[in-house]
Design an enzyme around this catalytic site. Structure first.
Site, mmCIF file in Angstrom:
data_model
loop_
_atom_site.group_PDB
_atom_site.id
_atom_site.type_symbol
_atom_site.label_atom_id
_atom_site.label_comp_id
_atom_site.label_asym_id
_atom_site.label_seq_id
_atom_site.Cartn_x
_atom_site.Cartn_y
_atom_site.Cartn_z
ATOM 1 N N HIS A 287 0.840 -1.215 0.000
ATOM 2 C CA HIS A 287 0.000 0.000 0.000
ATOM 3 C C HIS A 287 0.873 1.261 0.000
ATOM 4 O O HIS A 287 0.419 2.321 0.444
ATOM 5 C CB HIS A 287 -0.960 0.034 1.189
ATOM 6 N N SER B 130 15.399 21.895 -15.755
ATOM 7 C CA SER B 130 14.209 22.705 -16.014
ATOM 8 C C SER B 130 14.650 24.024 -16.616
ATOM 9 O O SER B 130 15.717 24.548 -16.279
ATOM 10 C CB SER B 130 13.468 22.952 -14.705
ATOM 11 N N LYS C 65 16.514 21.826 -10.546
ATOM 12 C CA LYS C 65 15.821 20.595 -10.912
ATOM 13 C C LYS C 65 16.709 19.537 -11.554
ATOM 14 O O LYS C 65 17.612 19.849 -12.318
ATOM 15 C CB LYS C 65 14.702 20.926 -11.893
ATOM 16 N N GLU D 217 9.917 8.723 -16.727
ATOM 17 C CA GLU D 217 8.516 9.108 -16.972
ATOM 18 C C GLU D 217 8.078 8.708 -18.378
ATOM 19 O O GLU D 217 6.940 8.292 -18.602
ATOM 20 C CB GLU D 217 8.339 10.603 -16.770
#
Ligand code: ARG
Length: 455
Positions: free
Chosen positions: A153, A274, A280, A287
């Site tokens: 979970h 970024s 970043k 992704e």
């Protein structure tokens, strides 16, 4: 090629919707190989004279050299790669080119080309998956004893080792490899010589062409041969399952690379910045692997829906079989390569993993198991006692192994000093020696077994 019964040429849009050459030109190597095997067989069977066979074969080589040098043009007037190759052959050697298509149809030709293409693609995927698996095994070996929190979970559950976690992905990759191998074996039959749908009256030798193209033998039913795309669906299904695995691993990398987790630092090569936020380091490749899995599933759905309800034998709908398979292959190949690169170069923050494993009461089950083993407490009761111990630790703001003995004994008098021996995360993982468990020795044995199974 089929103009005999027509007085007029096709409308421009007819030509455009009919043409598959913009995508099926990707099979030119397979198309030339299939034609060369076919014409050699026609010669051996005495169906085409030896001098014509020699001219056709040399001409096909010349056409292939032209494709290799200059690429294949999107010549819509030629409809598909099969027509273009024959037209080029005709330009090269003249009327003898017209004998190549004896005892053959584009229906068995395209089925053969596509099977060859999918077989090559399968071999490429298998090589890429072996490299991915090597990377997983190497990093699992580095971290056979590195403790991290295991989750259910996405809540801290029990400590595991990072090596064990990575070996879970090794299991998935092993299943993927076995699926692609099964597909390769099942699909390795040759439709060539099934002709349009009914077979042919010429005395062809289908076993010879099958062998020349590296197939295990000819397909058995001419109708099935030209209408079957199971081999392509099998490829897509295996690719979908593989992409689901890659996507889950990618998702874990995305989570782990986030600041709250901080379990992994992706290398510069596998991170992006970024344009506005200078601090970043984004896990874009992970992704995109996660995203590509969605598109790969779409490719499978596309071909399933195309094939659903088609009557035997060939229907032109089946020309739409190739774009989803090609797209799927490109997405899968780059996804495997990207995950391999990320795994090889990632830095795992084992101090951070250990810290979180220690802070999440992850050894609560070990306390309950100790009560069962050492004090003969029924597990359900031990579970309840341990729950109270966790609540006490929470109230004190400390880890489970820092709760004073007096506090533990106030909850249950059967608890003794010896309990602290099982409350550390290292003791916890070391104790999990059941077959398939997370103990570092088990992980090392699993890595050894995996390497032996490979050779
Ligand atoms: N371009 C076609 C395909 O990819 C080749 C087969 C054409 N056959 C036919 N009967 N029109 O499916």
């Amino acid at each position: 090629m089929w103009g005999g019964r027509f007085a007029e040429g096709p409308a421009a849009v007819m030509r455009e919707i009919n043409a598959s050459i913009p995508f099926d030109k990707r099979m030119w190597r397979q198309d030339v190989a299939g034609s060369r095997a076919h014409v050699a067989m026609l010669g051996a069977q005495g169906i085409v004279a030896a001098d014509d066979v020699a001219a056709i074969d040399a001409g096909l080589e010349e056409v292939a050299a032209g494709y290799a040098a200059d690429g294949v043009p999107d010549d819509l007037a030629m409809e598909d790669i099969h027509m273009l190759t024959e037209a080029r052959l005709s330009d090269a050697i003249g009327p003898a080119a017209g004998r190549l298509h004896t005892a053959r149809s584009r229906n068995d030709q395209v089925a053969t080309d596509f099977r060859l293409w999918v077989r090559d693609a399968t071999d490429q995927v298998l090589a890429a998956l072996a490299a991915l698996d090597d990377a997983l095994l190497a990093r699992a070996e580095d971290h056979a004893g590195s403790v991290m929190p295991g989750f259910t979970h996405l809540q801290s559950a029990q400590p595991v080792t990072l090596g064990h976690h990575l070996m879970a992905y090794h299991e998935m990759v092993s299943r993927d490899i076995s699926r692609f191998r099964d597909n390769r074996a099942r699909g390795n039959l040759c439709p060539l010589g099934s002709a349009a749908l009914a077979g042919t009256g010429f005395p062809i030798d289908r076993h010879a062409t099958a062998a020349a193209l590296g197939f295990d033998g000819p397909t058995r039913n001419s109708l099935d041969s030209v209408s079957d795309r199971d081999f392509a669906l099998d490829y897509l299904m295996a690719a979908v399952q593989c992409s689901l695995h890659l996507s889950r691993l990618a998702e874990e990398f995305v989570l782990w690379a986030s600041q709250p987790f901080g379990f992994v630092a992706l290398s510069d090569q596998w991170s992006t910045g970024s344009s506005i936020m200078p601090q970043k380091r984004n896990p874009d490749a992970a992704e995109l692997v996660r995203g590509h899995a969605g598109r790969i599933s779409g490719c499978l759905v596309s071909l399933m829906v195309t094939m659903k309800g088609l009557p035997l034998a060939y229907s032109k709908d089946m020309q739409d079989d190739k774009p989803p398979v090609f797209e799927c292959h490109d997405l899968l190949a780059i996804s495997i390569a990207a995950m391999t690169g990320m795994i090889e170069s990632a830095t795992f923050r084992t101090d951070r993993m250990r810290g979180l494993a220690e802070s999440g009461y992850a050894t609560a089950t070990d306390l309950a198991d100790w009560l069962v083993r050492e004090a003969n407490v029924p597990f359900r009761e031990a579970h309840h006692i341990t729950g109270r111990a966790v609540a006490r630790a929470e109230a004190l703001g400390c880890t489970l192994d820092a709760v004073p003995l007096a506090d533990l004994q106030a909850i249950d008098a059967r608890i003794t000093d010896a309990v602290y021996g099982v409350l550390s995360v290292d003791a916890s993982v070391a104790s999990r020696r059941s077959f398939g468990g997370t103990a570092p020795d088990n992980v090392r044995a699993a890595i050894r077994a995996a390497r032996e199974a490979r050779t």
